[in-house]
Design an enzyme around this catalytic site. Structure first.
Site, PDB file in Angstrom:
ATOM      1  N   MET A  30       0.843  -1.198   0.000  1.00  0.00           N
ATOM      2  CA  MET A  30       0.000   0.000   0.000  1.00  0.00           C
ATOM      3  C   MET A  30       0.882   1.254   0.000  1.00  0.00           C
ATOM      4  SD  MET A  30      -3.340  -0.940   2.229  1.00  0.00           S
ATOM      5  CE  MET A  30      -2.619  -0.671   3.830  1.00  0.00           C
ATOM      6  N   HIS A  37       9.119  -3.630   3.173  1.00  0.00           N
ATOM      7  CA  HIS A  37       8.723  -3.839   1.777  1.00  0.00           C
ATOM      8  C   HIS A  37       9.947  -4.197   0.915  1.00  0.00           C
ATOM      9  CE1 HIS A  37       5.576  -0.810   3.141  1.00  0.00           C
ATOM     10  NE2 HIS A  37       4.834  -1.844   2.784  1.00  0.00           N
ATOM     11  N   ALA A 176      10.851  -7.634   9.105  1.00  0.00           N
ATOM     12  CA  ALA A 176      11.970  -6.685   9.188  1.00  0.00           C
ATOM     13  C   ALA A 176      11.747  -5.791  10.399  1.00  0.00           C
ATOM     14  CB  ALA A 176      12.038  -5.844   7.917  1.00  0.00           C
TER      15      ALA A 176
END
Ligand code: AMP
Length: 287
Positions: A30, A37, A176
């Protein structure tokens, strides 16, 4: 990197790549890209020859009163980050292109979508499952990478892709984290300075559970209670849920059985910001 906004154009590019025997990996986001990401992109690059990133803030997975309007949309920065990460195609459609007039079809993700995130955010996983299946249809990937950060979402997607015989390989990527253990998230920017100082308590709770299960304890319900006390110890945070579940079905688990996989899942509110985190625990077989 090519930026594409039209679903039909993206679909025909993907079809062309397939005809050239390219192996396509997709990373769905998004936007408001961060290290989480980018770690998904690196995993996709390891496994696939072409990487498509989708960037779409999906209105149907936000409930009334959630942060759809204020969700960060730094498009230029995201495009620059995706380009420098080596993404080949950035697919960034508008809501009208994904949900044109007359759109009615949706996916019912079943009972797994009704607990935890699903019960607190009614309709959320229906919105997620529907847009994921649409984006898979548009980008035609062989492989799709999703973060374990959203573990229930990953489980719902795995189920839907298997149930609907979509044939895309679903790959989970590890969470992460920042140096202090806080899972990277587009929503971390909402945290005040004080809340940001307290947010690593989620990781402290996970570390406690890891240590206790590591010493052989199997009483998952008690360990979860201790972990929750750690979250509350140094903060005014409120917990939506913090418990162990069966890793596959997301059913509540109170006692570990050797050989089975569990997940400690949590959603914690710091002021108006809601953070989620989790940790997978594989109970070792008795020697
Ligand atoms: P989002 O943009 O928040 O919808 O996330 C897009 C994808 O990135 C999802 O598959 C998320 O699970 C994944 N993701 C988000 N944050 C992290 C993180 N800290 N570590 C790994 N994956 C993440």
């Amino acid at each position: 990197m090519q930026i594409i906004t039209d679903p039909a154009e993206m679909q025909s590019i993907a079809e062309g790549l397939r005809l050239q025997h390219q192996f396509i990996g997709v990373v769905m986001t998004m936007g408001a890209l961060h290290e989480g990401h980018l770690s998904l992109v690196r995993l996709a690059q390891k496994k696939a020859g072409i990487v498509i990133m989708t960037l779409f803030v999906n209105p149907t997975q936000f409930g009334p009163g959630e942060d759809f309007e204020r969700y960060p949309r730094p498009f230029e920065q995201d495009a620059a980050l995706a380009r420098s990460a080596g993404v080949d195609y950035l697919f960034a459609p508008s809501p009208e292109q994904i949900y044109p007039d007359g759109f009615v079809t949706a996916i019912d993700p079943g009972p797994m979508a009704e607990s935890f995130e699903g019960s607190l955010r009614p309709g959320h996983f229906k919105g997620v499952a529907t847009v994921v299946v649409k984006l898979l249809g548009i980008t035609r990937p062989h492989l799709a990478v999703f973060g374990e950060k959203d573990a229930q979402q990953l489980a719902v997607i795995r189920r839907a892709v298997a149930d609907l015989n979509i044939g895309t390989v679903i790959e989970g990527a590890p969470i992460a984290r920042e140096n202090d253990g806080l899972a990277t998230s587009s929503r971390n920017i909402y945290l005040s300075f004080e809340e940001r100082q307290q947010a690593p308590l989620l990781f402290k709770a996970i570390s406690h559970a890891r240590q206790e299960t590591g010493s052989g304890r199997k009483d998952l319900a008690s360990i979860a209670r201790e972990a929750e006390a750690i979250v509350h110890s140094g903060s005014a945070a409120s917990t939506d849920y913090l418990c162990f579940v069966d890793d596959e079905t997301f059913e509540l688990a109170s006692e570990a059985v050797p050989g089975k996989a569990y997940r400690l899942i949590m959603a914690v509110r710091f002021g108006s910001t809601r953070l989620i985190d989790n940790w997978k625990y594989l109970c070792p077989n008795d020697k």
